[in-house]
Design an enzyme around this catalytic site. Sequence first.
Site, PDB file in Angstrom:
ATOM      1  N   HIS A   1       1.401   2.200  -9.585  1.00 29.65           N
ATOM      2  CA  HIS A   1       0.467   2.633  -9.658  1.00 29.65           C
ATOM      3  C   HIS A   1      -0.480   2.283  -9.365  1.00 29.65           C
ATOM      4  O   HIS A   1      -0.933   1.781 -10.466  1.00 29.65           O
ATOM      5  CB  HIS A   1       0.567   3.866  -9.401  1.00 29.65           C
ATOM      6  CG  HIS A   1       1.131   5.253  -8.992  1.00 29.65           C
ATOM      7  ND1 HIS A   1       1.864   5.349  -7.254  1.00 29.65           N
ATOM      8  CD2 HIS A   1       2.529   5.105  -8.852  1.00 29.65           C
ATOM      9  CE1 HIS A   1       2.261   6.214  -7.076  1.00 29.65           C
ATOM     10  NE2 HIS A   1       3.626   5.930  -8.263  1.00 29.65           N
TER      11      HIS A   1
ATOM     12  N   HIS B   1       8.335   0.990  -9.943  1.00 30.61           N
ATOM     13  CA  HIS B   1       6.235   1.380 -10.164  1.00 30.61           C
ATOM     14  C   HIS B   1       5.692   1.028 -10.583  1.00 30.61           C
ATOM     15  O   HIS B   1       5.064   2.163 -10.884  1.00 30.61           O
ATOM     16  CB  HIS B   1       6.728   1.449  -7.892  1.00 30.61           C
ATOM     17  CG  HIS B   1       6.784   3.053  -8.280  1.00 30.61           C
ATOM     18  ND1 HIS B   1       7.870   3.632  -8.088  1.00 30.61           N
ATOM     19  CD2 HIS B   1       5.738   3.496  -7.853  1.00 30.61           C
ATOM     20  CE1 HIS B   1       7.940   4.998  -8.192  1.00 30.61           C
ATOM     21  NE2 HIS B   1       6.469   5.188  -8.156  1.00 30.61           N
TER      22      HIS B   1
ATOM     23  N   ARG C   1       1.275  -1.389  -0.151  1.00 31.88           N
ATOM     24  CA  ARG C   1       0.314   0.515   0.180  1.00 31.88           C
ATOM     25  C   ARG C   1       1.068   1.486   0.283  1.00 31.88           C
ATOM     26  O   ARG C   1       1.560   1.588   0.916  1.00 31.88           O
ATOM     27  CB  ARG C   1      -0.946  -0.199   0.672  1.00 31.88           C
ATOM     28  CG  ARG C   1      -1.957  -1.280   1.558  1.00 31.88           C
ATOM     29  CD  ARG C   1      -2.882  -0.830   1.882  1.00 31.88           C
ATOM     30  NE  ARG C   1      -3.736  -1.814   1.993  1.00 31.88           N
ATOM     31  CZ  ARG C   1      -4.811  -2.456   0.888  1.00 31.88           C
ATOM     32  NH1 ARG C   1      -4.695  -1.731   0.088  1.00 31.88           N
ATOM     33  NH2 ARG C   1      -5.514  -3.587   1.457  1.00 31.88           N
ATOM     34  N   ASP C   2      -0.090   2.039  -0.923  1.00 31.31           N
ATOM     35  CA  ASP C   2       1.323   3.170  -0.780  1.00 31.31           C
ATOM     36  C   ASP C   2       1.219   4.571   0.523  1.00 31.31           C
ATOM     37  O   ASP C   2       0.192   4.281   0.788  1.00 31.31           O
ATOM     38  CB  ASP C   2       0.717   4.181  -2.319  1.00 31.31           C
ATOM     39  CG  ASP C   2       1.988   5.377  -2.607  1.00 31.31           C
ATOM     40  OD1 ASP C   2       2.008   5.324  -3.445  1.00 31.31           O
ATOM     41  OD2 ASP C   2       1.392   6.294  -1.397  1.00 31.31           O
ATOM     42  N   ILE C   3       2.285   4.944   1.127  1.00 37.18           N
ATOM     43  CA  ILE C   3       2.291   5.248   2.452  1.00 37.18           C
ATOM     44  C   ILE C   3       1.258   6.962   2.435  1.00 37.18           C
ATOM     45  O   ILE C   3       0.869   7.021   3.383  1.00 37.18           O
ATOM     46  CB  ILE C   3       3.666   5.727   2.479  1.00 37.18           C
ATOM     47  CG1 ILE C   3       3.934   5.974   4.257  1.00 37.18           C
ATOM     48  CG2 ILE C   3       3.976   6.573   2.009  1.00 37.18           C
ATOM     49  CD1 ILE C   3       4.971   5.560   4.813  1.00 37.18           C
TER      50      ILE C   3
ATOM     51  N   VAL D   1      10.714   7.946  -6.455  1.00 30.41           N
ATOM     52  CA  VAL D   1      10.938   6.709  -6.252  1.00 30.41           C
ATOM     53  C   VAL D   1      11.763   6.336  -7.219  1.00 30.41           C
ATOM     54  O   VAL D   1      11.236   5.385  -8.150  1.00 30.41           O
ATOM     55  CB  VAL D   1      10.602   5.653  -5.088  1.00 30.41           C
ATOM     56  CG1 VAL D   1      10.957   4.616  -5.083  1.00 30.41           C
ATOM     57  CG2 VAL D   1      10.142   6.981  -4.496  1.00 30.41           C
TER      58      VAL D   1
ATOM     59  N   ASN E   1       5.003   6.303 -13.776  1.00 30.16           N
ATOM     60  CA  ASN E   1       5.781   7.295 -13.646  1.00 30.16           C
ATOM     61  C   ASN E   1       7.167   8.007 -14.333  1.00 30.16           C
ATOM     62  O   ASN E   1       7.511   6.250 -13.742  1.00 30.16           O
ATOM     63  CB  ASN E   1       5.803   8.366 -12.522  1.00 30.16           C
ATOM     64  CG  ASN E   1       4.329   8.995 -12.272  1.00 30.16           C
ATOM     65  OD1 ASN E   1       3.391   9.584 -12.842  1.00 30.16           O
ATOM     66  ND2 ASN E   1       3.970   9.115 -10.815  1.00 30.16           N
TER      67      ASN E   1
HETATM   68  P1  AMP Z   1       6.407   8.558  -7.725  1.00 30.48           P
HETATM   69  O1  AMP Z   1       6.150   9.667  -7.465  1.00 30.48           O
HETATM   70  O2  AMP Z   1       6.033   7.971  -9.216  1.00 30.48           O
HETATM   71  O3  AMP Z   1       7.713   7.347  -7.773  1.00 30.48           O
HETATM   72  O4  AMP Z   1       6.232   7.791  -6.801  1.00 30.48           O
HETATM   73  C1  AMP Z   1       6.246   7.221  -5.354  1.00 30.48           C
HETATM   74  C2  AMP Z   1       5.124   7.020  -4.341  1.00 30.48           C
HETATM   75  O5  AMP Z   1       6.308   5.720  -2.802  1.00 30.48           O
HETATM   76  C3  AMP Z   1       4.347   7.560  -4.013  1.00 30.48           C
HETATM   77  O6  AMP Z   1       3.017   7.431  -4.606  1.00 30.48           O
HETATM   78  C4  AMP Z   1       4.478   7.920  -2.224  1.00 30.48           C
HETATM   79  O7  AMP Z   1       3.687   7.796  -1.475  1.00 30.48           O
HETATM   80  C5  AMP Z   1       5.129   6.406  -2.530  1.00 30.48           C
HETATM   81  N1  AMP Z   1       5.888   6.016  -1.053  1.00 30.48           N
HETATM   82  C6  AMP Z   1       7.031   6.305  -0.780  1.00 30.48           C
HETATM   83  N2  AMP Z   1       7.696   5.847  -0.155  1.00 30.48           N
HETATM   84  C7  AMP Z   1       6.986   4.873   0.627  1.00 30.48           C
HETATM   85  C8  AMP Z   1       7.329   3.721   2.183  1.00 30.48           C
HETATM   86  N3  AMP Z   1       7.718   4.079   2.239  1.00 30.48           N
HETATM   87  N4  AMP Z   1       5.810   2.966   1.471  1.00 30.48           N
HETATM   88  C9  AMP Z   1       4.458   2.900   0.621  1.00 30.48           C
HETATM   89  N5  AMP Z   1       4.802   3.769  -0.297  1.00 30.48           N
HETATM   90  C10 AMP Z   1       5.510   5.220  -0.719  1.00 30.48           C
END
Ligand code: AMP
Length: 120
Positions: free
Chosen positions: A107, A105, A34-36, A101, A92
């Site tokens: 979403h 990944h 799950r996204d944080i 990140v 993204n």
């Molecule tokens: P992006 O902008 O596509 O790289 O999305 C990165 C996503 O990672 C964002 O939606 C953040 O909320 C999510 N995120 C960052 N750190 C964590 C974490 N420790 N656990 C879960 N989701 C995370």
Amino acid sequence: MQFDYDDQNIFAKILRGEIPNNTVFESDHALAFRDINPQAPVHVLVIPKGPYMTLDHFARDASADEQVGFMAAVAEVCRLEGVEPGFRAVANAREDGVQDVPHYHLHILAGRNLGPMLAR
Ligand code: AMP
């Protein structure tokens, strides 16, 4: 295109078990959690276990087993999260894609009408 994977990124740390996550599904080739900071009632991130930075990196360099395993994880997340009314999958990439990140990944967003694809 050159891809220089940074193994200190937060999802690499999650894969190594150095940071906790809220796991939805895990297999040999993928982890879904799950996204944080959820943007919808369902907001799950599906990541490959291999060191790939973006969708185009993964599509170019991941093995057939890794790619099939990843997509099987996407199917399992959709089944587990009950996305029958619909969902959105977003990947993204790099600066213009506003990727935070640098570990590939996908979403998976669902649970409400998600509106237009992009803010204007
Ligand atoms: P992006 O902008 O596509 O790289 O999305 C990165 C996503 O990672 C964002 O939606 C953040 O909320 C999510 N995120 C960052 N750190 C964590 C974490 N420790 N656990 C879960 N989701 C995370």
